[in-house]
Write a protein that holds these residues in place. Sequence first.
Motif, mmCIF file in Angstrom:
data_model
loop_
_atom_site.group_PDB
_atom_site.id
_atom_site.type_symbol
_atom_site.label_atom_id
_atom_site.label_comp_id
_atom_site.label_asym_id
_atom_site.label_seq_id
_atom_site.Cartn_x
_atom_site.Cartn_y
_atom_site.Cartn_z
ATOM 1 N N ALA A 176 7.149 -4.362 -4.312
ATOM 2 C CA ALA A 176 8.004 -3.498 -5.135
ATOM 3 C C ALA A 176 7.301 -2.938 -6.359
ATOM 4 N N ILE A 177 6.245 -3.592 -6.843
ATOM 5 C CA ILE A 177 5.603 -3.097 -8.069
ATOM 6 C C ILE A 177 4.333 -2.290 -7.789
ATOM 7 N N HIS A 178 4.052 -1.999 -6.528
ATOM 8 C CA HIS A 178 2.913 -1.140 -6.217
ATOM 9 C C HIS A 178 3.278 0.325 -6.436
ATOM 10 N N ARG A 179 2.308 1.092 -6.890
ATOM 11 C CA ARG A 179 2.500 2.512 -7.168
ATOM 12 C C ARG A 179 2.352 3.300 -5.872
ATOM 13 N N ARG A 180 3.463 3.799 -5.362
ATOM 14 C CA ARG A 180 3.495 4.429 -4.044
ATOM 15 C C ARG A 180 2.624 5.678 -3.946
ATOM 16 N N THR A 181 2.370 6.346 -5.054
ATOM 17 C CA THR A 181 1.614 7.597 -5.021
ATOM 18 C C THR A 181 0.106 7.377 -5.110
ATOM 19 N N PHE A 182 -0.338 6.133 -5.280
ATOM 20 C CA PHE A 182 -1.765 5.852 -5.368
ATOM 21 C C PHE A 182 -2.323 5.667 -3.955
ATOM 22 N N GLY A 183 -3.495 6.239 -3.690
ATOM 23 C CA GLY A 183 -4.067 6.306 -2.354
ATOM 24 C C GLY A 183 -4.018 5.025 -1.541
ATOM 25 N N PRO A 184 -4.607 3.928 -2.017
ATOM 26 C CA PRO A 184 -4.612 2.704 -1.211
ATOM 27 C C PRO A 184 -3.207 2.188 -0.884
ATOM 28 N N VAL A 185 -2.272 2.374 -1.807
ATOM 29 C CA VAL A 185 -0.898 1.934 -1.559
ATOM 30 C C VAL A 185 -0.239 2.858 -0.537
ATOM 31 N N ARG A 186 -0.458 4.137 -0.700
ATOM 32 C CA ARG A 186 0.093 5.111 0.253
ATOM 33 C C ARG A 186 -0.429 4.832 1.661
ATOM 34 N N GLU A 187 -1.719 4.493 1.754
ATOM 35 C CA GLU A 187 -2.303 4.159 3.063
ATOM 36 C C GLU A 187 -1.685 2.883 3.632
ATOM 37 N N GLY A 188 -1.413 1.908 2.768
ATOM 38 C CA GLY A 188 -0.785 0.674 3.219
ATOM 39 C C GLY A 188 0.618 0.917 3.737
ATOM 40 N N LEU A 189 1.348 1.791 3.071
ATOM 41 C CA LEU A 189 2.688 2.128 3.537
ATOM 42 C C LEU A 189 2.638 2.837 4.883
ATOM 43 N N ALA A 190 1.643 3.729 5.040
ATOM 44 C CA ALA A 190 1.497 4.451 6.314
ATOM 45 C C ALA A 190 1.163 3.484 7.443
ATOM 46 N N ARG A 191 0.293 2.497 7.160
ATOM 47 C CA ARG A 191 -0.063 1.505 8.187
ATOM 48 C C ARG A 191 1.160 0.689 8.585
ATOM 49 N N ALA A 192 1.947 0.292 7.594
ATOM 50 C CA ALA A 192 3.151 -0.500 7.869
ATOM 51 C C ALA A 192 4.135 0.294 8.716
ATOM 52 N N ALA A 193 4.294 1.580 8.364
ATOM 53 C CA ALA A 193 5.216 2.419 9.128
ATOM 54 C C ALA A 193 4.735 2.616 10.554
ATOM 55 N N SER A 194 3.421 2.791 10.712
ATOM 56 C CA SER A 194 2.842 2.979 12.042
ATOM 57 C C SER A 194 3.016 1.721 12.888
ATOM 58 N N SER A 195 2.776 0.548 12.266
ATOM 59 C CA SER A 195 2.927 -0.711 13.003
ATOM 60 C C SER A 195 4.367 -0.920 13.442
ATOM 61 N N ALA A 196 5.306 -0.565 12.560
ATOM 62 C CA ALA A 196 6.711 -0.731 12.892
ATOM 63 C C ALA A 196 7.117 0.200 14.027
ATOM 64 N N ALA A 197 6.543 1.423 14.010
ATOM 65 C CA ALA A 197 6.907 2.403 15.022
ATOM 66 C C ALA A 197 6.374 2.041 16.401
ATOM 67 N N THR A 198 5.215 1.348 16.425
ATOM 68 C CA THR A 198 4.585 1.034 17.714
ATOM 69 C C THR A 198 4.899 -0.378 18.200
ATOM 70 N N ALA A 199 5.654 -1.118 17.378
ATOM 71 C CA ALA A 199 5.978 -2.503 17.766
ATOM 72 C C ALA A 199 6.848 -2.492 19.028
ATOM 73 N N VAL A 200 6.522 -3.369 19.928
ATOM 74 C CA VAL A 200 7.277 -3.474 21.185
ATOM 75 C C VAL A 200 8.209 -4.671 21.085
ATOM 76 N N PRO A 201 9.506 -4.484 21.305
ATOM 77 C CA PRO A 201 10.436 -5.619 21.205
ATOM 78 C C PRO A 201 10.061 -6.707 22.199
ATOM 79 N N GLY A 202 10.202 -7.974 21.775
ATOM 80 C CA GLY A 202 9.881 -9.087 22.658
ATOM 81 C C GLY A 202 10.963 -9.377 23.660
#
Length: 202
Positions: A176-202
């Motif tokens: 919650a305290i990471h700055r969303r507009t800073f590059g490394p944080v923005r990249e981390g959010l994109a990775r999380a979103a990508s992982s969630a989108a490609t996750a296959v339900p068990g």
Amino acid sequence: MSGPPLVAGVDEAGRGPLAGPVVAAAVILDPARLPQGLADSKRLTAARRGALERVIQSQALAWGLGLATVAEIDEHNILNASLLAMQRAVAGLSTRPTLVLIDGNRCPVLSYPAEAVVGGDALVPAISAASILAKVVRDRIMERLDRQHPGYGFAIHKGYPTRAHREALARLGPCAIHRRTFGPVREGLARAASSAATAVPG
């Protein structure tokens, strides 16, 4: 008959980190009681900064603090958020300055005459004092936030993009305290979103 000029020095801490607020301080020193050992806060040890904080607060004619939140940093960008924190620090002074000296090359909009001083934290004692207060207060905030958001090491690196912080960010994702507009944080959010989108339900 007017008295001697009251010069307020202003500086901030926390423009470079990936997390946490930006904190500014404003200090009007007493010319008759200048603290010994003032310097750019980055050149002092944490222990020395802590000792000087107490001296500055007890001997200064006035001092004030201002903060801009992570949300404000993401909304306004870090430069404008830093200027906002400086405005708040000056507004917190109990004594009206006749001149405000700002570290850097940009001045916030103030109701007092103001000048920017590049490298002022090493040149102007009042700015050095402000840099110390801002750094000590921000470090203290990050140590408290470390307890609220364990695992990232905020108490150690204070939110700066160290290797350990980047590794924790990659492992845990932004908090919650990471700055969303800073590059490394923005990249981390994109990775999380990508992982969630490609996750296959068990």
